[in-house]
Write an enzyme that holds these catalytic residues in place. Sequence first.
Site, PDB file in Angstrom:
ATOM      1  N   ARG A   1      28.818 -16.654  35.029  1.00  0.00           N
ATOM      2  CA  ARG A   1      27.457 -16.398  35.224  1.00  0.00           C
ATOM      3  C   ARG A   1      26.959 -14.881  34.919  1.00  0.00           C
ATOM      4  NH1 ARG A   1      26.688 -19.195  41.091  1.00  0.00           N
ATOM      5  NH2 ARG A   1      29.028 -18.787  40.809  1.00  0.00           N
TER       6      ARG A   1
ATOM      7  N   LYS B   1      12.276 -21.113  38.360  1.00  0.00           N
ATOM      8  CA  LYS B   1      13.108 -20.413  39.393  1.00  0.00           C
ATOM      9  C   LYS B   1      13.215 -18.819  39.304  1.00  0.00           C
ATOM     10  CE  LYS B   1      17.865 -20.450  39.850  1.00  0.00           C
ATOM     11  NZ  LYS B   1      19.168 -21.264  40.057  1.00  0.00           N
TER      12      LYS B   1
ATOM     13  N   ASP C   1      54.561  -9.493  49.083  1.00  0.00           N
ATOM     14  CA  ASP C   1      53.282  -8.473  48.768  1.00  0.00           C
ATOM     15  C   ASP C   1      51.983  -9.196  48.327  1.00  0.00           C
ATOM     16  OD1 ASP C   1      54.035  -8.888  46.282  1.00  0.00           O
ATOM     17  OD2 ASP C   1      54.223  -6.631  45.774  1.00  0.00           O
ATOM     18  N   GLY C   2      52.257 -10.607  48.014  1.00  0.00           N
ATOM     19  CA  GLY C   2      50.976 -11.289  47.524  1.00  0.00           C
ATOM     20  C   GLY C   2      51.140 -11.350  46.057  1.00  0.00           C
TER      21      GLY C   2
HETATM   22  C1  R5P Z   1      22.250 -20.708  37.968  1.00  0.00           C
HETATM   23  O1  R5P Z   1      22.010 -20.153  36.818  1.00  0.00           O
HETATM   24  C2  R5P Z   1      23.152 -21.807  38.105  1.00  0.00           C
HETATM   25  O2  R5P Z   1      22.880 -22.854  36.981  1.00  0.00           O
HETATM   26  C3  R5P Z   1      23.041 -22.466  39.371  1.00  0.00           C
HETATM   27  O3  R5P Z   1      21.607 -22.830  39.658  1.00  0.00           O
HETATM   28  C4  R5P Z   1      23.452 -21.465  40.679  1.00  0.00           C
HETATM   29  O4  R5P Z   1      24.694 -20.868  39.966  1.00  0.00           O
HETATM   30  C5  R5P Z   1      23.557 -22.269  41.747  1.00  0.00           C
HETATM   31  O5  R5P Z   1      23.568 -21.124  42.665  1.00  0.00           O
HETATM   32  P1  R5P Z   1      23.414 -21.472  44.176  1.00  0.00           P
HETATM   33  O6  R5P Z   1      23.804 -22.680  44.761  1.00  0.00           O
HETATM   34  O7  R5P Z   1      23.969 -20.280  44.994  1.00  0.00           O
HETATM   35  O8  R5P Z   1      21.850 -21.352  44.066  1.00  0.00           O
END
Ligand code: R5P
Length: 324
Positions: A101, A197, A42-43
């Site tokens: 994360r 970013k 069943d996994g």
């Molecule tokens: C973000 O805070 C991490 O340090 C990486 O930059 C991120 O997880 C990279 O994710 P992706 O390759 O999906 O942009």
Amino acid sequence: MIPDEKRVLKIFAGNSNKDLAEEICKYLDVPLGQADVSRFPDGEIKVKIKESVRGEDVFIIQSTCPPTNEYLMELLIIIDALKRASAGRITAVIPYYGYARQERKTQPREPITAKLVANLLVSAGANRVLTMDLHAGQIQGFFDIPVDQLEAVSILSNYFKEKDLDKIVVVSPDVGGTARAREFSGRIKKPIAIIDKYRSSFDDVEIMHIVGKVKGKTAIIVDDIIDTAGSIIKGSQALLNAGVKEVYICATHPVFAGPAKERIEKSFHDGLFKEVVVTNTIPVNEDKILPGIKVLSVAEIFAEAINRIHNNLSISSLFKRNGI
Ligand code: R5P
């Protein structure tokens, strides 16, 4: 009760990164422990430890990479089996710590999965954790057991030192990664720049600004994770637009999820970056590898850390700039 100094070092592995586990065992000159980690029809996960671990010093090597839930559950069940088999001490060796994360609430009604996973590991029976480049250092504090966090920066920066590139600038792809990029730049003695970013969704990023001088330089973007590759692509585009000559990428953990492979392949084709350098905390299998992707091994540094933990020796020398 076996006294600490007489405990035998035993190493087991789940299914996430058997090659790395074998490589670590080779460095340590110990056989990989006998265990079956399979599935019921069943996994559900079925674990059978096939040798005695009573009183011994046991390390389990398992990255919680995709399929993350499967590998995390394997790890928890292996720890449970070892605990019930009376292992003397259990160290979870997690080269890539998934679910990291979500380490704080950024909006109401969100979970903190990095803490939840820490709780699960401790509840299962882990006595210590050995990991590498946690997404956020504060995750160490989510555990009330010892956590040793290794860094891949020595391995990655040595690779670029040997390449002897011209006019390097080390670039953090986001403000959160500044400390990591600064450590890298300190090791190769080159300046640093930072990309501001903004993540518009979980798989899309917008670049706002670049802080630092990049024009006419060779940029090395230093990140912890490449997941969908959105960050490194948007970062490279922004750097090239700002007059960078060429871009190299390096990151510790090659998650390479979803569109990552196609995006990286296209980026090489479009001349967006020259090389992508990662480590084997997560295996880069045949289906993910491409010409232009270089995989460096973290086996030696993990083997040395395991050896030192087993012998109650300090592991801080592993972080020295001229160390491994
Ligand atoms: C973000 O805070 C991490 O340090 C990486 O930059 C991120 O997880 C990279 O994710 P992706 O390759 O999906 O942009």
